[in-house]
Design a protein around this motif. Sequence first.
Motif, mmCIF file in Angstrom:
data_model
loop_
_atom_site.group_PDB
_atom_site.id
_atom_site.type_symbol
_atom_site.label_atom_id
_atom_site.label_comp_id
_atom_site.label_asym_id
_atom_site.label_seq_id
_atom_site.Cartn_x
_atom_site.Cartn_y
_atom_site.Cartn_z
ATOM 1 N N LEU A 1 0.813 -1.217 0.000
ATOM 2 C CA LEU A 1 0.000 0.000 0.000
ATOM 3 C C LEU A 1 0.848 1.269 0.000
ATOM 4 O O LEU A 1 0.449 2.289 -0.579
ATOM 5 C CB LEU A 1 -0.936 0.003 1.205
ATOM 6 N N ALA A 2 2.015 1.228 0.607
ATOM 7 C CA ALA A 2 2.871 2.417 0.611
ATOM 8 C C ALA A 2 3.233 2.810 -0.818
ATOM 9 O O ALA A 2 3.200 4.001 -1.178
ATOM 10 C CB ALA A 2 4.126 2.160 1.438
ATOM 11 N N ALA A 3 3.565 1.827 -1.646
ATOM 12 C CA ALA A 3 3.894 2.113 -3.047
ATOM 13 C C ALA A 3 2.681 2.598 -3.814
ATOM 14 O O ALA A 3 2.795 3.467 -4.696
ATOM 15 C CB ALA A 3 4.478 0.861 -3.703
ATOM 16 N N MET A 4 1.503 2.062 -3.485
ATOM 17 C CA MET A 4 0.290 2.543 -4.127
ATOM 18 C C MET A 4 0.052 4.010 -3.767
ATOM 19 O O MET A 4 -0.334 4.832 -4.607
ATOM 20 C CB MET A 4 -0.903 1.688 -3.672
ATOM 21 N N GLY A 5 0.318 4.357 -2.507
ATOM 22 C CA GLY A 5 0.199 5.747 -2.087
ATOM 23 C C GLY A 5 1.200 6.653 -2.778
ATOM 24 O O GLY A 5 0.889 7.797 -3.121
ATOM 25 N N ASP A 6 2.406 6.146 -2.997
ATOM 26 C CA ASP A 6 3.418 6.930 -3.712
ATOM 27 C C ASP A 6 2.958 7.246 -5.139
ATOM 28 O O ASP A 6 3.215 8.330 -5.664
ATOM 29 C CB ASP A 6 4.739 6.162 -3.763
ATOM 30 N N ALA A 7 2.284 6.278 -5.764
ATOM 31 C CA ALA A 7 1.771 6.499 -7.117
ATOM 32 C C ALA A 7 0.727 7.613 -7.126
ATOM 33 O O ALA A 7 0.715 8.471 -8.021
ATOM 34 C CB ALA A 7 1.187 5.207 -7.671
ATOM 35 N N PHE A 8 -0.160 7.610 -6.116
ATOM 36 C CA PHE A 8 -1.138 8.690 -6.033
ATOM 37 C C PHE A 8 -0.452 10.034 -5.798
ATOM 38 O O PHE A 8 -0.835 11.058 -6.370
ATOM 39 C CB PHE A 8 -2.149 8.413 -4.925
ATOM 40 N N GLU A 9 0.573 10.027 -4.964
ATOM 41 C CA GLU A 9 1.278 11.277 -4.695
ATOM 42 C C GLU A 9 1.945 11.817 -5.957
ATOM 43 O O GLU A 9 2.023 13.029 -6.175
ATOM 44 C CB GLU A 9 2.309 11.067 -3.594
ATOM 45 N N ALA A 10 2.401 10.905 -6.828
ATOM 46 C CA ALA A 10 2.981 11.314 -8.102
ATOM 47 C C ALA A 10 1.909 11.807 -9.071
ATOM 48 O O ALA A 10 2.191 12.590 -9.979
ATOM 49 C CB ALA A 10 3.753 10.155 -8.727
ATOM 50 N N GLY A 11 0.672 11.354 -8.873
ATOM 51 C CA GLY A 11 -0.457 11.782 -9.704
ATOM 52 C C GLY A 11 -0.960 10.680 -10.603
ATOM 53 O O GLY A 11 -0.182 10.053 -11.319
ATOM 54 N N MET A 12 -2.274 10.430 -10.588
ATOM 55 C CA MET A 12 -2.868 9.370 -11.388
ATOM 56 C C MET A 12 -4.048 9.901 -12.192
ATOM 57 O O MET A 12 -4.681 10.898 -11.827
ATOM 58 C CB MET A 12 -3.298 8.194 -10.504
ATOM 59 N N VAL A 13 -4.354 9.211 -13.297
ATOM 60 C CA VAL A 13 -5.389 9.626 -14.244
ATOM 61 C C VAL A 13 -6.590 8.693 -14.121
ATOM 62 O O VAL A 13 -6.436 7.472 -13.996
ATOM 63 C CB VAL A 13 -4.834 9.603 -15.684
ATOM 64 N N LEU A 14 -7.794 9.269 -14.175
ATOM 65 C CA LEU A 14 -9.030 8.491 -14.091
ATOM 66 C C LEU A 14 -9.362 7.870 -15.445
ATOM 67 O O LEU A 14 -9.413 8.562 -16.466
ATOM 68 C CB LEU A 14 -10.179 9.380 -13.635
ATOM 69 N N VAL A 15 -9.608 6.560 -15.430
ATOM 70 C CA VAL A 15 -9.919 5.780 -16.627
ATOM 71 C C VAL A 15 -11.290 5.135 -16.454
ATOM 72 O O VAL A 15 -11.598 4.607 -15.382
ATOM 73 C CB VAL A 15 -8.866 4.670 -16.854
ATOM 74 N N MET A 16 -12.109 5.141 -17.491
ATOM 75 C CA MET A 16 -13.397 4.435 -17.472
ATOM 76 C C MET A 16 -13.550 3.677 -18.778
ATOM 77 O O MET A 16 -13.228 4.209 -19.851
ATOM 78 C CB MET A 16 -14.544 5.435 -17.283
ATOM 79 N N SER A 17 -14.050 2.443 -18.691
ATOM 80 C CA SER A 17 -14.097 1.618 -19.891
ATOM 81 C C SER A 17 -15.166 0.543 -19.797
ATOM 82 O O SER A 17 -15.712 0.263 -18.727
ATOM 83 C CB SER A 17 -12.735 0.939 -20.116
ATOM 84 N N VAL A 18 -15.438 -0.064 -20.948
ATOM 85 C CA VAL A 18 -16.251 -1.284 -20.999
ATOM 86 C C VAL A 18 -15.570 -2.217 -21.984
ATOM 87 O O VAL A 18 -15.103 -1.796 -23.037
ATOM 88 C CB VAL A 18 -17.719 -0.980 -21.413
ATOM 89 N N TRP A 19 -15.464 -3.518 -21.619
ATOM 90 C CA TRP A 19 -14.697 -4.426 -22.466
ATOM 91 C C TRP A 19 -15.064 -5.876 -22.220
ATOM 92 O O TRP A 19 -15.642 -6.232 -21.192
ATOM 93 C CB TRP A 19 -13.203 -4.218 -22.242
ATOM 94 N N ASP A 20 -14.713 -6.718 -23.197
ATOM 95 C CA ASP A 20 -14.782 -8.167 -23.018
ATOM 96 C C ASP A 20 -13.361 -8.713 -23.080
ATOM 97 O O ASP A 20 -12.423 -8.011 -23.445
ATOM 98 C CB ASP A 20 -15.717 -8.838 -24.030
ATOM 99 N N ASP A 21 -13.190 -9.983 -22.740
ATOM 100 C CA ASP A 21 -11.868 -10.517 -22.414
ATOM 101 C C ASP A 21 -11.493 -11.676 -23.333
ATOM 102 O O ASP A 21 -12.028 -12.777 -23.198
ATOM 103 C CB ASP A 21 -11.892 -10.966 -20.947
ATOM 104 N N HIS A 22 -10.563 -11.426 -24.245
ATOM 105 C CA HIS A 22 -10.101 -12.459 -25.164
ATOM 106 C C HIS A 22 -9.045 -13.373 -24.545
ATOM 107 O O HIS A 22 -8.663 -14.366 -25.158
ATOM 108 C CB HIS A 22 -9.531 -11.820 -26.437
ATOM 109 N N GLU A 23 -8.566 -13.037 -23.358
ATOM 110 C CA GLU A 23 -7.525 -13.833 -22.714
ATOM 111 C C GLU A 23 -8.099 -14.901 -21.789
ATOM 112 O O GLU A 23 -7.658 -16.045 -21.805
ATOM 113 C CB GLU A 23 -6.581 -12.914 -21.919
ATOM 114 N N ALA A 24 -9.077 -14.509 -20.952
ATOM 115 C CA ALA A 24 -9.589 -15.446 -19.939
ATOM 116 C C ALA A 24 -11.097 -15.368 -19.760
ATOM 117 O O ALA A 24 -11.637 -15.835 -18.749
ATOM 118 C CB ALA A 24 -8.896 -15.195 -18.598
#
Length: 482
Positions: free
Chosen positions: A400-423
């Motif tokens: 979680l500390a590394a996840m927090g570091d990523a937020f501190e660096a700044g993250m972008v909001l993504v929204m999607s809809v998809w189907d899965d050809h892998e699994a």
Amino acid sequence: MQSSVGCIEVLHQPGLATSILKPHPPSEMFRAATLIAFTLLAVVGAQQVGTNTAETHPSLSVQECTAPGSCTTQQRSIVLDANWRWLHTTTGYDNCYTGNTWDTSLCPDGATCAQNCALDGADYSGTYGITTSGNALTLKFITESQQKNIGSRVYLLESESSYQIFNLKNKEFTFDIDMSNLPCGLNGALYFSQMPKDGGMAQFSTNKAGAKYGTGYCDSQCPHDIKFINGEANSDGWEPSPNDSNAGKGTYGSCCAEMDIWEANSMAAAYTPHPCTASQRCEGTECGDGDNRYGGICDKDGCDFNSFRMGDQTFLGPGMTVDTKSKFTVVTQFVTSDNTTSGTLSEIRRLYVQNGQVIQNSKVNIPGIDASVDSITDDFCSTQKTVFGDTNSFQAKGGLAAMGDAFEAGMVLVMSVWDDHEANMLWLDSNYPLDKDASEPGVARGTCSTDSGKPTDVESSAASASVVFSNIKTGPIGSTFA
């Protein structure tokens, strides 16, 4: 996460247009468009800018809160990911990518391809089934007009050429979701990726399109199906997909930390942090491909909380405690060790609100895990990995500390809809992996059949599927919901 491939256009008619062990459509998290006509040619995202179609971003309002009932509306917009866009020559309308193969005369190498090929604007509603109204975004799974489009991925923009950047440490993120029209095998995803604010324009001089045209995607699966990475085509070593006529994978992957707030359909849901030790283009072992899954720079499995997988099989679904037959609110709180925005991320909590009632997250009901647990912490993740017999890549990549570091660096909001050809999305809503008995801890993730989710099936039976994200709010913990 989602698999992303390019659209198919009519020639010379450019106006048409694990722990969780998931394949991340990240890139593997989103499947892209397929446009059908007499002559079918595939197109992809690129770095130069075309002029055939004006790029007009659909508006979307969001809110910033300071206390319950005290929120300020901000006018924002969304942009379509570059991988879905038409890629053609800078001097005409010949495609730079056909079917699942690069045109080597235009793209003999990645740098030359970036010079020769232009990324054009998008018809959001007509081609891609993407519409907004006030604070609501609707993504249709399949849109048919003169063409057929499958899936989409969009990002929230702060301005015409910059993504909205989020740091959620000691804050909460809230949105409403209507996924009543998403069956087994589909994923209506909302998440954060550690993408550059400008889409990579400042860092890579060959990227002339930037955030305005949806460039710079990356995620924890280090996806290889991204057509352009670091301002260059990912054409080196490109191998067409054996089961998707419009997809393929190149030598390079695009890695960065990812926080999955919501991966779900009407039958199952999960939230999952995925830390990485770096944010970069990857090659070889650092991508964590194949047998080296846990040797790369990103935690591909993540540490997921899926109520069904964690032992409460009556919590979320049609007619259940959180009833997916109608809209509800999802609240995610990012708690730090000292309750400040500069503290270490120590816990990720989940709440729901439906029909005016606040619903606490489900408790764990798995032997060997504390029955009082209802959130993600480092201790929970370590215990879960042990009980499920999974590799603890989450801890190895910083937890979680590394996840927090990523937020501190700044993250972008993504929204999607998809189907899965892998699994076939089984890692989300069914039993997975298939070589284990469903009675083993962590294998059962939802009620969907292990025969469900095949793209050929869902693209036929669920052509009218859609997801609606709305009422996005951020603010201090406890400020975004009543």
